[in-house]
Design an enzyme around this catalytic site. Structure first.
Site, PDB file in Angstrom:
ATOM      1  N   ARG A 221       5.221 -10.462  -9.600  1.00 36.07           N
ATOM      2  CA  ARG A 221       5.781 -11.266 -10.678  1.00 36.07           C
ATOM      3  C   ARG A 221       7.280 -11.024 -10.860  1.00 36.07           C
ATOM      4  NH1 ARG A 221       2.576 -11.420 -16.156  1.00 36.07           N
ATOM      5  NH2 ARG A 221       1.419  -9.967 -14.895  1.00 36.07           N
TER       6      ARG A 221
ATOM      7  N   LYS B 220     -10.977  -1.561  -3.839  1.00 38.83           N
ATOM      8  CA  LYS B 220     -11.743  -1.214  -5.015  1.00 38.83           C
ATOM      9  C   LYS B 220     -10.807  -1.066  -6.205  1.00 38.83           C
ATOM     10  CE  LYS B 220     -12.331   3.272  -5.880  1.00 38.83           C
ATOM     11  NZ  LYS B 220     -11.180   4.156  -5.955  1.00 38.83           N
TER      12      LYS B 220
ATOM     13  N   HIS C 120     -10.779   3.071   1.896  1.00 38.91           N
ATOM     14  CA  HIS C 120      -9.845   3.747   2.802  1.00 38.91           C
ATOM     15  C   HIS C 120     -10.468   4.972   3.478  1.00 38.91           C
ATOM     16  CE1 HIS C 120      -8.920   6.407  -0.621  1.00 38.91           C
ATOM     17  NE2 HIS C 120      -8.363   7.225   0.247  1.00 38.91           N
TER      18      HIS C 120
ATOM     19  N   LYS D 117     -10.180   6.885   7.707  1.00 37.16           N
ATOM     20  CA  LYS D 117      -9.752   8.255   8.015  1.00 37.16           C
ATOM     21  C   LYS D 117     -10.250   8.636   9.404  1.00 37.16           C
ATOM     22  CE  LYS D 117      -9.632   9.861   3.234  1.00 37.16           C
ATOM     23  NZ  LYS D 117      -8.311  10.391   2.913  1.00 37.16           N
TER      24      LYS D 117
ATOM     25  N   GLU E 275     -10.827  17.468  -5.258  1.00 40.82           N
ATOM     26  CA  GLU E 275      -9.384  17.281  -5.411  1.00 40.82           C
ATOM     27  C   GLU E 275      -8.845  18.326  -6.371  1.00 40.82           C
ATOM     28  OE1 GLU E 275      -8.157  12.902  -5.301  1.00 40.82           O
ATOM     29  OE2 GLU E 275     -10.001  12.871  -6.459  1.00 40.82           O
TER      30      GLU E 275
ATOM     31  N   ASP F  22     -15.536   5.820  -9.407  1.00 40.54           N
ATOM     32  CA  ASP F  22     -14.276   5.932  -8.663  1.00 40.54           C
ATOM     33  C   ASP F  22     -14.497   6.467  -7.244  1.00 40.54           C
ATOM     34  OD1 ASP F  22     -11.370   5.863  -8.553  1.00 40.54           O
ATOM     35  OD2 ASP F  22     -11.430   8.060  -8.609  1.00 40.54           O
TER      36      ASP F  22
ATOM     37  N   HIS G 115     -16.580   5.606  -1.653  1.00 41.12           N
ATOM     38  CA  HIS G 115     -16.266   6.550  -0.573  1.00 41.12           C
ATOM     39  C   HIS G 115     -17.468   7.416  -0.180  1.00 41.12           C
ATOM     40  CE1 HIS G 115     -12.341   5.213  -1.507  1.00 41.12           C
ATOM     41  NE2 HIS G 115     -12.059   6.068  -2.457  1.00 41.12           N
TER      42      HIS G 115
ATOM     43  N   LYS H  15     -12.138  16.075  -9.929  1.00 48.45           N
ATOM     44  CA  LYS H  15     -10.697  16.302 -10.059  1.00 48.45           C
ATOM     45  C   LYS H  15     -10.499  17.710 -10.599  1.00 48.45           C
ATOM     46  CE  LYS H  15      -9.463  11.715  -9.836  1.00 48.45           C
ATOM     47  NZ  LYS H  15      -8.822  11.330  -8.581  1.00 48.45           N
TER      48      LYS H  15
HETATM   49  C1  BG6 Z   1      -9.176   6.792  -4.574  1.00 49.39           C
HETATM   50  C2  BG6 Z   1      -9.557   7.191  -5.967  1.00 49.39           C
HETATM   51  O1  BG6 Z   1      -9.987   5.738  -4.136  1.00 49.39           O
HETATM   52  O2  BG6 Z   1      -9.320   7.896  -3.709  1.00 49.39           O
HETATM   53  C3  BG6 Z   1      -8.711   8.353  -6.438  1.00 49.39           C
HETATM   54  O3  BG6 Z   1      -9.379   6.088  -6.847  1.00 49.39           O
HETATM   55  C4  BG6 Z   1      -8.777   9.486  -5.445  1.00 49.39           C
HETATM   56  O4  BG6 Z   1      -9.113   8.793  -7.733  1.00 49.39           O
HETATM   57  C5  BG6 Z   1      -8.493   8.996  -4.032  1.00 49.39           C
HETATM   58  O5  BG6 Z   1      -7.825  10.458  -5.816  1.00 49.39           O
HETATM   59  C6  BG6 Z   1      -8.723  10.080  -3.014  1.00 49.39           C
HETATM   60  O6  BG6 Z   1      -8.238   9.657  -1.779  1.00 49.39           O
HETATM   61  P1  BG6 Z   1      -7.779  10.705  -0.669  1.00 49.39           P
HETATM   62  O7  BG6 Z   1      -7.465   9.859   0.515  1.00 49.39           O
HETATM   63  O8  BG6 Z   1      -6.584  11.420  -1.250  1.00 49.39           O
HETATM   64  O9  BG6 Z   1      -8.930  11.621  -0.465  1.00 49.39           O
END
Ligand code: BG6
Length: 489
Positions: free
Chosen positions: A51, A148, A178, A182, A216, A235, A240, A339
């Site tokens: 935008r 997502k 994603h 990997k 994480e 999430d 994943h 987290k």
């Molecule tokens: C994302 C989540 O899809 O993946 C995040 O929304 C998360 O909360 C992230 O931190 C983790 O990705 P990676 O590649 O750092 O393991």
């Protein structure tokens, strides 16, 4: 060792949300790497759209800054950065109004190249953008990429998928997870299906259980607004982690074509034993971090990060999942993610059954069952834990040691980011590493009743101190089955 690079066909890529976080942190750096490696042909074009009113020059400056911040200095050079940003242009577009669409049509011109629209925007804009693309005659023949969250529930995921599907047929929709891009995740397929060693043992007769951990150390950082409406189950697990479960548990596909792989993954998702009401509460643990320490310094708790609001959103979840089919009946899959945990580590642990009988004396020491550990990040690699004899005289003493293959040591090349692989797959028209609509919806069907059971129970998530491995109930979840979470010795 240098990686083999095969150039892709010329393409036009339009990135909606081009000034946003995903574009800046991931997409622009990924495209740069592919360009610098000679994979992107000179006639390819990347058009940023959002935008904000920006000139082409201002967008190129922004891209240059993105590369300086997100590509290490040793991996970029001034000449290729200049050549890359020269391919970029920009159109200011109002996704929900009329502004900018004629300019985008004009910028694209009559279609010659492969055309890709990447919607790096919030999901509320997926429908409106797809509708506008179709209305302006841009959707036919083009591919669309979405990220997502695809919905918050089965119902809302269906609505998002319907809106996309109204403009793009399924074979031109690329839903990114994603994790599937990997390197080590793809290696799981190589490991299982390019070796004779594992597949005969890959079943309940030889495997005791499987663990998947995605831990994480970061907190929710600047994403609290989104995260508080999602939580760890939506999430990380819905997408994943369930995708990882699929790759571990699926039957060998006939080949690696998109539908052959996705059909097998879908069967796994549909075989997950539903967790509802009592079983959902029994087989899951929710946690939320309170203040603690991370990376050697004090950190705030989740509620403080939110601004001291009251919230039952989980920042940690551990689950026991079971798959009701011939291969996996009786083999629990323990899943956990969170987290602000003690370490950043993502790994899949395949724990084999103990040997049936020991021929060794007690003096040999305990015989630990074999484990295959696939480390997704950091320190990507594969370890196969075996028992061997302790070298030297002094009798038969046994040791548990890993056959250790660290990818950095073996290959010594930069590990490409998942987005590099996935973006080039879109251009190649290869959907194997993207989620099909029915997979996304099957994953929601499994996750939904767990969320419902939590809501109905009205229980708050268990608190855990930032920098630890989550609530102690998560340890109890696996230990009451007489198993333990894998820890490197
Ligand atoms: C994302 C989540 O899809 O993946 C995040 O929304 C998360 O909360 C992230 O931190 C983790 O990705 P990676 O590649 O750092 O393991």
């Amino acid at each position: 060792m240098t990686a083999r690079v095969i150039a892709v066909e010329p393409f036009d890529l339009v990135v909606f949300g081009a000034t946003g976080d995903l574009a800046v942190r991931k997409l622009i750096p990924a495209l740069y790497h592919r360009f610098a490696d000679g994979q992107i042909p000179g006639s390819a074009r990347v058009i940023g759209a959002s935008r904000r009113a920006l000139t082409n020059e201002a967008f190129r400056d922004m891209a240059r800054d993105a590369l300086e911040t997100h590509v290490p200095a040793g991996q970029r050079d001034a000449t290729s950065v200049a050549a890359f940003v020269a391919r970029l242009s920009y159109v200011a577009i109002d996704a929900q109004g009329e502004t900018g669409w004629p300019e985008l049509v004009a910028a694209l011109g009559p279609q010659v190249n492969i055309r890709v629209f990447y919607l790096a925007t919030g999901p509320d804009l997926f429908g409106p953008i797809c509708e506008q693309l179709a209305a302006h005659g841009l959707a036919s023949e083009a591919r669309v990429v979405v990220e997502k969250p695809i919905g918050k529930s089965l119902e809302s995921a269906r609505a998002v998928n319907d809106a996309i599907g109204a403009a793009f047929p399924e074979e031109r929709v690329y839903r990114i997870d994603h994790y599937l891009g990997k390197e080590t995740v793809q290696n799981l397929m190589a490991l299982r299906f390019a070796n004779a060693l594992f597949e005969p043992l890959w079943n309940s007769a030889h495997i005791d259980h499987v663990q998947i951990t995605v831990a994480e150390t970061l907190g929710v950082e600047g994403r609290a607004g989104y995260y508080d409406t999602a939580g760890a189950l939506r999430d990380m697990v819905q997408n994943h982690i369930l995708q990882l479960v699929c790759l571990v548990a699926m039957e060998p596909p006939t080949n690696l074509s998109a539908d052959a792989v996705r059909d097998e993954k879908l069967k796994v998702l549909k075989s997950l034993v539903p967790l509802t009401d009592g079983s959902a509460l029994e087989h899951s643990v929710r946690g939320q971090y309170r203040a603690g320490a991370s990376a050697g310094g004090p950190v705030r708790g989740y509620l403080e990060e939110l601004g001291n609001a009251a919230s039952h959103t989980e920042t940690f979840v551990a689950l026991r999942a079971d798959i009701a089919n011939w291969r996996w009946a009786g083999v629990p899959f323990y899943l956990r993610t969170g987290k602000r945990l003690a370490n950043r580590v993502s790994e899949i642990v395949v724990a084999f059954r103990p040997i049936p009988h020991s021929v060794f004396d007690a003096s040999a020491g305990p015989i630990v069952a074999n484990r295959l550990v696939i480390r997704l990040q950091p320190d990507e690699g594969v370890k196969l834990w075996l028992m061997i004899k302790d070298p030297g005289p002094g009798g038969m003493r046994l040791q548990h040691v890993p056959l250790d293959m660290s990818f950095a040591t073996v290959f010594g090349v930069r590990n490409p980011d998942a987005y590099e692989r996935l973006l080039m797959d879109v251009v190649r028209g290869n959907q194997t590493l993207f989620m099909r609509r029915d997979e996304v919806e099957a994953a929601w069907s499994w996750v939904g009743p767990i969320l419902d059971a939590w809501t109905e129970s009205r229980e708050a998530p268990r608190q855990y101190t930032a920098g630890t491995w989550g609530p102690s109930a998560a340890i109890a979840l696996i230990e009451r089955d007489r198993r333990t979470w894998h820890e490197e010795e």
